[in-house]
Design a protein around this motif. Structure first.
Motif, mmCIF file in Angstrom:
data_model
loop_
_atom_site.group_PDB
_atom_site.id
_atom_site.type_symbol
_atom_site.label_atom_id
_atom_site.label_comp_id
_atom_site.label_asym_id
_atom_site.label_seq_id
_atom_site.Cartn_x
_atom_site.Cartn_y
_atom_site.Cartn_z
ATOM 1 N N ASP A 43 0.828 -1.207 -0.110
ATOM 2 C CA ASP A 43 -0.108 0.012 0.022
ATOM 3 C C ASP A 43 0.874 1.204 -0.032
ATOM 4 O OD1 ASP A 43 -2.812 -1.387 2.077
ATOM 5 O OD2 ASP A 43 -2.583 -1.446 -0.135
ATOM 6 N N PHE A 106 -4.640 14.857 -6.050
ATOM 7 C CA PHE A 106 -5.157 14.139 -4.856
ATOM 8 C C PHE A 106 -4.312 13.024 -4.515
ATOM 9 C CE2 PHE A 106 -5.793 9.728 -6.644
ATOM 10 C CZ PHE A 106 -5.897 10.212 -8.234
ATOM 11 N N VAL A 108 -4.807 9.292 -1.715
ATOM 12 C CA VAL A 108 -5.707 8.779 -0.841
ATOM 13 C C VAL A 108 -5.188 7.304 -0.403
ATOM 14 C CG1 VAL A 108 -7.123 7.700 -2.854
ATOM 15 C CG2 VAL A 108 -7.908 7.770 -0.564
ATOM 16 N N VAL A 109 -5.576 7.176 0.695
ATOM 17 C CA VAL A 109 -5.121 5.797 1.498
ATOM 18 C C VAL A 109 -5.864 5.591 2.415
ATOM 19 C CG1 VAL A 109 -3.153 6.636 2.688
ATOM 20 C CG2 VAL A 109 -3.107 4.175 2.351
ATOM 21 N N VAL A 114 -10.066 -1.726 6.862
ATOM 22 C CA VAL A 114 -11.300 -0.890 6.407
ATOM 23 C C VAL A 114 -11.615 -0.831 4.907
ATOM 24 C CG1 VAL A 114 -11.605 0.347 8.651
ATOM 25 C CG2 VAL A 114 -10.138 1.232 6.659
ATOM 26 N N LYS A 115 -10.682 -1.580 4.175
ATOM 27 C CA LYS A 115 -10.848 -1.529 2.689
ATOM 28 C C LYS A 115 -12.288 -2.249 2.202
ATOM 29 C CE LYS A 115 -6.016 -1.513 1.014
ATOM 30 N NZ LYS A 115 -5.055 -2.242 0.326
ATOM 31 N N GLY A 118 -16.215 1.149 1.019
ATOM 32 C CA GLY A 118 -16.751 2.603 0.546
ATOM 33 C C GLY A 118 -15.963 3.716 0.992
ATOM 34 N N LEU A 119 -15.144 3.548 2.148
ATOM 35 C CA LEU A 119 -14.537 4.669 2.716
ATOM 36 C C LEU A 119 -13.661 5.514 1.680
ATOM 37 C CD1 LEU A 119 -13.844 6.113 5.174
ATOM 38 C CD2 LEU A 119 -11.924 4.695 5.878
ATOM 39 N N VAL A 121 -13.937 5.965 -1.511
ATOM 40 C CA VAL A 121 -14.845 6.901 -2.358
ATOM 41 C C VAL A 121 -15.303 7.923 -1.526
ATOM 42 C CG1 VAL A 121 -17.065 7.108 -3.260
ATOM 43 C CG2 VAL A 121 -15.663 5.306 -3.952
ATOM 44 N N ILE A 143 -1.444 7.308 -11.035
ATOM 45 C CA ILE A 143 -1.915 6.081 -10.352
ATOM 46 C C ILE A 143 -1.099 4.754 -11.252
ATOM 47 C CG2 ILE A 143 -3.746 4.167 -10.183
ATOM 48 C CD1 ILE A 143 -5.807 6.596 -10.582
ATOM 49 N N ASN A 147 -2.395 -0.833 -10.234
ATOM 50 C CA ASN A 147 -3.371 -0.480 -8.874
ATOM 51 C C ASN A 147 -4.885 -0.650 -9.289
ATOM 52 O OD1 ASN A 147 -4.364 0.464 -6.615
ATOM 53 N ND2 ASN A 147 -2.987 2.048 -6.573
ATOM 54 N N THR A 148 -5.252 -1.661 -9.674
ATOM 55 C CA THR A 148 -6.842 -1.886 -9.952
ATOM 56 C C THR A 148 -7.809 -1.269 -8.902
ATOM 57 O OG1 THR A 148 -6.150 -4.042 -10.826
ATOM 58 C CG2 THR A 148 -8.306 -3.741 -10.412
ATOM 59 N N GLU A 152 -10.170 1.700 -10.516
ATOM 60 C CA GLU A 152 -11.622 1.247 -10.379
ATOM 61 C C GLU A 152 -12.348 2.619 -9.519
ATOM 62 O OE1 GLU A 152 -11.914 -1.668 -12.739
ATOM 63 O OE2 GLU A 152 -13.627 -0.883 -11.614
ATOM 64 N N LEU A 153 -11.858 2.684 -8.602
ATOM 65 C CA LEU A 153 -12.279 4.040 -7.737
ATOM 66 C C LEU A 153 -12.213 5.307 -8.651
ATOM 67 C CD1 LEU A 153 -11.434 4.579 -4.017
ATOM 68 C CD2 LEU A 153 -11.845 6.397 -5.415
ATOM 69 N N PHE A 156 -14.847 5.161 -11.011
ATOM 70 C CA PHE A 156 -16.123 5.172 -10.430
ATOM 71 C C PHE A 156 -16.596 6.527 -10.192
ATOM 72 C CE2 PHE A 156 -19.287 3.486 -7.867
ATOM 73 C CZ PHE A 156 -19.466 4.134 -6.695
HETATM 74 C C1 LIG Z 1 -7.613 2.692 -3.437
HETATM 75 C C2 LIG Z 1 -7.973 2.651 -2.023
HETATM 76 C C3 LIG Z 1 -7.899 3.674 -1.386
HETATM 77 C C4 LIG Z 1 -9.395 2.229 -2.210
HETATM 78 O O1 LIG Z 1 -10.168 2.252 -0.854
HETATM 79 P P1 LIG Z 1 -11.211 1.482 -0.299
HETATM 80 O O2 LIG Z 1 -11.829 2.134 0.884
HETATM 81 O O3 LIG Z 1 -11.018 -0.075 -0.355
HETATM 82 O O4 LIG Z 1 -12.540 1.764 -1.564
HETATM 83 P P2 LIG Z 1 -14.049 1.673 -1.613
HETATM 84 O O5 LIG Z 1 -14.441 0.642 -0.799
HETATM 85 O O6 LIG Z 1 -14.467 3.014 -1.450
HETATM 86 O O7 LIG Z 1 -14.363 1.312 -3.013
HETATM 87 C C5 LIG Z 1 -14.763 2.087 -3.939
HETATM 88 C C6 LIG Z 1 -14.562 1.492 -5.347
HETATM 89 O O8 LIG Z 1 -13.278 1.452 -5.701
HETATM 90 C C7 LIG Z 1 -13.070 0.437 -6.370
HETATM 91 N N1 LIG Z 1 -12.411 -0.696 -5.898
HETATM 92 C C8 LIG Z 1 -12.231 -0.664 -4.287
HETATM 93 N N2 LIG Z 1 -11.617 -1.718 -4.047
HETATM 94 C C9 LIG Z 1 -11.563 -2.552 -5.273
HETATM 95 C C10 LIG Z 1 -10.925 -3.792 -5.722
HETATM 96 N N3 LIG Z 1 -10.095 -4.308 -4.702
HETATM 97 N N4 LIG Z 1 -10.992 -4.319 -7.033
HETATM 98 C C11 LIG Z 1 -11.683 -3.577 -7.807
HETATM 99 N N5 LIG Z 1 -12.415 -2.300 -7.434
HETATM 100 C C12 LIG Z 1 -12.116 -1.795 -6.424
HETATM 101 C C13 LIG Z 1 -14.710 -0.402 -6.720
HETATM 102 O O9 LIG Z 1 -15.093 0.558 -7.824
HETATM 103 C C14 LIG Z 1 -15.206 0.149 -5.620
HETATM 104 O O10 LIG Z 1 -16.452 0.037 -5.780
HETATM 105 P P3 LIG Z 1 -17.187 -1.286 -5.172
HETATM 106 O O11 LIG Z 1 -17.253 -1.130 -3.581
HETATM 107 O O12 LIG Z 1 -18.234 -1.270 -6.184
HETATM 108 O O13 LIG Z 1 -16.380 -2.528 -5.445
HETATM 109 C C15 LIG Z 1 -7.216 1.394 -1.052
HETATM 110 O O14 LIG Z 1 -7.325 0.046 -1.742
HETATM 111 C C16 LIG Z 1 -5.999 1.709 -0.577
HETATM 112 O O15 LIG Z 1 -5.806 2.545 0.209
HETATM 113 N N6 LIG Z 1 -4.737 1.262 -1.571
HETATM 114 C C17 LIG Z 1 -3.577 1.873 -1.127
HETATM 115 C C18 LIG Z 1 -3.021 3.211 -1.428
HETATM 116 C C19 LIG Z 1 -3.278 3.677 -2.798
HETATM 117 O O16 LIG Z 1 -3.268 2.889 -3.982
HETATM 118 N N7 LIG Z 1 -3.730 4.768 -3.031
HETATM 119 C C20 LIG Z 1 -4.022 5.388 -4.166
HETATM 120 C C21 LIG Z 1 -2.620 6.009 -4.879
HETATM 121 S S1 LIG Z 1 -2.952 6.868 -6.342
#
Ligand SMILES: CC(C)(COP(=O)(O)OP(=O)(O)OC[C@H]1O[C@@H](n2cnc3c(N)ncnc32)[C@H](O)[C@@H]1OP(=O)(O)O)[C@@H](O)C(=O)NCCC(=O)NCCS
Length: 183
Positions: A43, A106, A108-109, A114-115, A118-119, A121, A143, A147-148, A152-153, A156
């Motif tokens: 992460d 932007f 975000v992490v 808690v992944k 929806g946190l 988003v 990105i 980093n799928t 995706e987020l 979305f």
């Molecule tokens: C990317 C990240 C912030 C997503 O946080 P999260 O709270 O799990 O995301 P959400 O629950 O809000 O997900 C929202 C949407 O993102 C997408 N998404 C989230 N996790 C996903 C997964 N594992 N695979 C595919 N889509 C995913 C989906 O569209 C999801 O919608 P869904 O609930 O219909 O699947 C988290 O995985 C993270 O902290 N990653 C490490 C740090 C990072 O990569 N930061 C961004 C750097 S650019």
């Protein structure tokens, strides 16, 4: 420096527990450091594009002591059961004014436990809404192509993507202000 925007504080129940979502503040530096150390190396690499091991005091200062006229970061806090105020940070999304006028970047992490609730988003939506109300016309970010979840987020939330010449492993994402906000 503007006052701490306490009016932007809310509670959020999406992850099966009540979290406080509020602007970050300078006193959060120790909690942000503890949060950083709860992230997986993967992460951290996805967030910082490098295997960052420690957040220096200077970086912690920059990440927590904000000019709220220019930049914003919202943290999600799992409040301590004992008393309000020294809970654990479990997620953060931020918007930092860029070099081009009206453009902001932007980041975000959220922590592993808690992944997928929806946190990510929700925190991104908070900083985007703040941005549109504070003169931001375009939000950008880079990105890693692998980093799928983040791709995706971002998809979305309506971000557009384009490849960067000579940067195979990175995708540029951008989102323009909604028409109403841009008027
Ligand atoms: C990317 C990240 C912030 C997503 O946080 P999260 O709270 O799990 O995301 P959400 O629950 O809000 O997900 C929202 C949407 O993102 C997408 N998404 C989230 N996790 C996903 C997964 N594992 N695979 C595919 N889509 C995913 C989906 O569209 C999801 O919608 P869904 O609930 O219909 O699947 C988290 O995985 C993270 O902290 N990653 C490490 C740090 C990072 O990569 N930061 C961004 C750097 S650019």
């Amino acid at each position: 420096m503007p006052a701490y925007p306490v009016d932007l504080t809310e509670t959020w129940d999406g992850a099966g527990e009540t979290l406080t979502v509020r602007p970050i503040r300078a006193e959060d530096a120790p909690a942000l450091d503890a949060f950083f150390h709860r992230l997986t190396p993967e992460d951290i690499r996805l967030r910082f594009f490098a295997a960052v091991r420690e957040l220096s005091p200077a970086l912690l200062g920059r990440l927590t002591r904000l000019d709220y006229n220019r930049d914003m970061a919202f943290v999600a806090v799992r409040e301590a059961t004992t008393q309000i105020g020294d809970g654990d940070i479990v997620g953060v999304a931020r918007l930092v004014h860029g070099y081009s006028p009206g453009e902001a970047e932007f980041a975000v992490v959220v922590q592993p436990d808690v992944k997928g609730h929806g946190l990510g988003v929700h925190l991104m939506r908070r900083v985007l809404e703040w941005g549109w109300r504070h003169g931001v016309r375009r939000v950008v970010g880079e990105i890693l192509t692998e980093n799928t979840p983040m791709l995706e987020l971002a998809r979305f939330l309506g971000f557009q993507f384009h490849h960067l010449p000579g940067e195979a492993g990175i995708i540029a994402a951008e989102l323009d202000a909604p028409a109403l906000a841009a008027a």
